[in-house]
Write a protein that holds these residues in place. Structure first.
Motif, PDB file in Angstrom:
ATOM      1  N   GLY A   1      71.516  16.876 -46.095  1.00  0.00           N
ATOM      2  CA  GLY A   1      71.226  18.076 -45.306  1.00  0.00           C
ATOM      3  C   GLY A   1      70.518  17.748 -43.967  1.00  0.00           C
ATOM      4  N   TRP A   2      69.525  18.491 -43.518  1.00  0.00           N
ATOM      5  CA  TRP A   2      68.870  18.410 -42.359  1.00  0.00           C
ATOM      6  C   TRP A   2      68.124  17.051 -42.222  1.00  0.00           C
ATOM      7  CZ3 TRP A   2      63.708  17.851 -41.842  1.00  0.00           C
ATOM      8  CH2 TRP A   2      63.122  18.135 -43.150  1.00  0.00           C
ATOM      9  N   ALA A   3      67.467  16.522 -43.371  1.00  0.00           N
ATOM     10  CA  ALA A   3      66.660  15.396 -43.305  1.00  0.00           C
ATOM     11  C   ALA A   3      67.624  14.265 -42.853  1.00  0.00           C
ATOM     12  CB  ALA A   3      66.048  15.104 -44.489  1.00  0.00           C
ATOM     13  N   ASP A   4      68.832  14.193 -43.767  1.00  0.00           N
ATOM     14  CA  ASP A   4      69.617  13.116 -43.365  1.00  0.00           C
ATOM     15  C   ASP A   4      70.309  13.252 -41.858  1.00  0.00           C
ATOM     16  OD1 ASP A   4      71.475  11.014 -43.653  1.00  0.00           O
ATOM     17  OD2 ASP A   4      73.069  12.238 -44.528  1.00  0.00           O
ATOM     18  N   ALA A   5      70.506  14.383 -41.416  1.00  0.00           N
ATOM     19  CA  ALA A   5      71.043  14.475 -39.949  1.00  0.00           C
ATOM     20  C   ALA A   5      69.951  13.968 -38.942  1.00  0.00           C
ATOM     21  CB  ALA A   5      71.525  15.944 -39.822  1.00  0.00           C
ATOM     22  N   VAL A   6      68.821  14.521 -39.215  1.00  0.00           N
ATOM     23  CA  VAL A   6      67.576  14.055 -38.447  1.00  0.00           C
ATOM     24  C   VAL A   6      67.224  12.550 -38.298  1.00  0.00           C
ATOM     25  CG1 VAL A   6      65.211  14.302 -37.813  1.00  0.00           C
ATOM     26  CG2 VAL A   6      66.356  16.498 -38.122  1.00  0.00           C
ATOM     27  N   LEU A   7      67.163  11.850 -39.493  1.00  0.00           N
ATOM     28  CA  LEU A   7      66.992  10.419 -39.379  1.00  0.00           C
ATOM     29  C   LEU A   7      67.961   9.793 -39.123  1.00  0.00           C
ATOM     30  CD1 LEU A   7      65.439  10.151 -43.113  1.00  0.00           C
ATOM     31  CD2 LEU A   7      64.362   9.893 -40.804  1.00  0.00           C
ATOM     32  N   CYS A   8      69.325  10.075 -39.245  1.00  0.00           N
ATOM     33  CA  CYS A   8      70.670   9.382 -38.644  1.00  0.00           C
ATOM     34  C   CYS A   8      70.576   9.602 -37.084  1.00  0.00           C
ATOM     35  CB  CYS A   8      71.831  10.222 -39.157  1.00  0.00           C
ATOM     36  SG  CYS A   8      72.255   9.515 -40.886  1.00  0.00           S
ATOM     37  N   ARG A   9      70.143  10.488 -36.544  1.00  0.00           N
ATOM     38  CA  ARG A   9      70.188  10.741 -34.853  1.00  0.00           C
ATOM     39  C   ARG A   9      68.836   9.812 -34.618  1.00  0.00           C
ATOM     40  NH1 ARG A   9      73.245  13.214 -36.892  1.00  0.00           N
ATOM     41  NH2 ARG A   9      74.583  11.327 -36.904  1.00  0.00           N
ATOM     42  N   ILE A  10      67.783   9.893 -35.085  1.00  0.00           N
ATOM     43  CA  ILE A  10      66.750   8.899 -34.950  1.00  0.00           C
ATOM     44  C   ILE A  10      67.124   7.639 -34.971  1.00  0.00           C
ATOM     45  CG2 ILE A  10      64.437   7.819 -35.493  1.00  0.00           C
ATOM     46  CD1 ILE A  10      63.726  10.571 -36.572  1.00  0.00           C
ATOM     47  N   ALA A  11      67.646   6.989 -35.803  1.00  0.00           N
ATOM     48  CA  ALA A  11      68.510   5.728 -35.876  1.00  0.00           C
ATOM     49  C   ALA A  11      69.357   5.143 -35.070  1.00  0.00           C
ATOM     50  CB  ALA A  11      69.139   5.337 -37.426  1.00  0.00           C
ATOM     51  N   GLU A  12      70.104   6.233 -34.574  1.00  0.00           N
ATOM     52  CA  GLU A  12      71.262   6.153 -33.445  1.00  0.00           C
ATOM     53  C   GLU A  12      70.514   5.704 -32.142  1.00  0.00           C
ATOM     54  OE1 GLU A  12      73.735   9.415 -33.457  1.00  0.00           O
ATOM     55  OE2 GLU A  12      74.629   8.783 -35.287  1.00  0.00           O
TER      56      GLU A  12
ATOM     57  N   TRP B   1      64.793  -1.373 -37.638  1.00  0.00           N
ATOM     58  CA  TRP B   1      64.802  -1.039 -39.319  1.00  0.00           C
ATOM     59  C   TRP B   1      66.096  -0.323 -39.563  1.00  0.00           C
ATOM     60  CZ3 TRP B   1      65.650   4.232 -39.604  1.00  0.00           C
ATOM     61  CH2 TRP B   1      65.414   4.987 -38.350  1.00  0.00           C
ATOM     62  N   THR B   2      66.824  -0.143 -38.247  1.00  0.00           N
ATOM     63  CA  THR B   2      68.103   0.725 -38.707  1.00  0.00           C
ATOM     64  C   THR B   2      69.158  -0.088 -39.533  1.00  0.00           C
ATOM     65  OG1 THR B   2      68.971  -0.220 -36.486  1.00  0.00           O
ATOM     66  CG2 THR B   2      67.841   1.963 -36.504  1.00  0.00           C
ATOM     67  N   GLY B   3      69.205  -1.425 -39.534  1.00  0.00           N
ATOM     68  CA  GLY B   3      69.945  -2.209 -40.375  1.00  0.00           C
ATOM     69  C   GLY B   3      69.813  -1.930 -41.854  1.00  0.00           C
TER      70      GLY B   3
END
Length: 302
Positions: free
Chosen positions: A127-138, A172-174
């Protein structure tokens, strides 16, 4: 067919069946299947022992300045010669190994812990947690780590803790990507669905079931990151933005090799730290490849 014949046939099949191999033993066998993994582990262990035990035996102060010993070649008193400040090269090489190895281990461990926790949260909660963390990683991947560290060093000056923190926050993204993908698959397993249906808290499921299941692949990621961080620290110290003087590291020792005269006629000042970096990074990479085989049976069969 009589019962005796059936039992006899079953016993024959059991005798022909290969003996069961424990998971830990199977993983060790897959690790050894990569022939350079064990030599790499031995070399890496030797580098750690020499770096941390060598100064106790060698007994020369790595920061002791002696102008009378200015750029002396190797002698019985100074086994690897002296540098531009008259300091013993071997003593600084041993202490520099401590710094380089600690930076590599600390930054890789911190980045892996952050990546594992955030990846498990993103993959399990979705959900939103996954979307936010993925954008931060990008966003973190969009900035070159070297440029960010140079900027931080220009603002606050060379600092070992700051360098470790910045590397961990950028790399940390790897681990995040690997753990997130594994968690998405684990989340759909019957055991996790059953625990969720019984009303277990998300934090308990992640901490007790998800994180232990992804530690193997995360260890592989962390091992590969150690070599990368050692190279990054060497590059920063070579530029004068790594560990502050007079602390020694392999990269700061290479900093003296910017002169053409030193490169051509004084190899004892730059060749030992260069070889130490190359050997250590190669050993770490070999161990990482062996761990990859151990964790993934499909890799070990190739």
């Amino acid at each position: 067919m009589s019962d005796a014949a059936v039992r006899s046939g079953t016993e024959d099949v059991d005798e022909l069946a290969p003996p069961a191999v424990r998971p830990a033993r199977a993983a060790w066998q897959r690790f050894l299947r990569y022939r350079l993994a064990l030599p790499g582990a031995v070399v890496l262990a030797a580098m750690v022992v020499i770096s941390f035990g060598g100064p106790l035996i060698y007994g020369i102060d790595p920061n002791a300045v002696d102008p009378a010993q200015y750029r002396r070649p190797p002698t019985a008193e100074h086994w690897l010669g002296t540098d531009s400040a008259g300091r013993d090269v071997l003593a600084r090489l041993l202490v520099g190994g401590q710094v380089s190895l600690l930076v590599g281990l600390a930054a890789a461990l911190t980045a892996t812990v952050v990546g594992v926790l955030l990846g498990a949260l993103a993959g399990f909660l979705r959900g939103w947690a996954d979307a936010v963390l993925c954008r931060i990683a990008e966003v973190a991947q969009a900035f070159p780590t070297l440029i960010v560290i140079i900027t931080v060093a220009a603002l606050i000056g060379p600092s070992l803790p700051a360098m470790i923190i910045v590397i961990a926050l950028m790399d940390w993204t790897g681990g995040f990507r690997v753990v997130r993908g594994l968690t998405l698959a684990l989340r759909e397993q019957d055991s996790i669905l059953a625990i969720t249906g019984l009303g277990a808290r998300n934090s308990r499921i992640i901490g007790r079931h998800v994180v232990p299941a992804v530690l193997g692949p995360a260890t592989v990621v962390a091992t590969g990151m150690v070599g990368t961080v050692i190279m990054l620290e060497a590059a920063l110290s070579f530029l004068g933005l790594g560990v502050p003087p007079p602390t020694s590291s392999w990269g700061s020792m290479l900093n003296q090799a910017q002169s053409l005269a030193i490169l051509e006629s004084m190899p004892w000042m730059w060749l030992p730290p260069g070889l130490a970096i190359a050997i250590t990074v190669l050993a770490v990479n070999f161990v990482g490849e062996g761990l990859r085989n151990a964790v993934d049976p499909r890799q070990g069969q190739r």
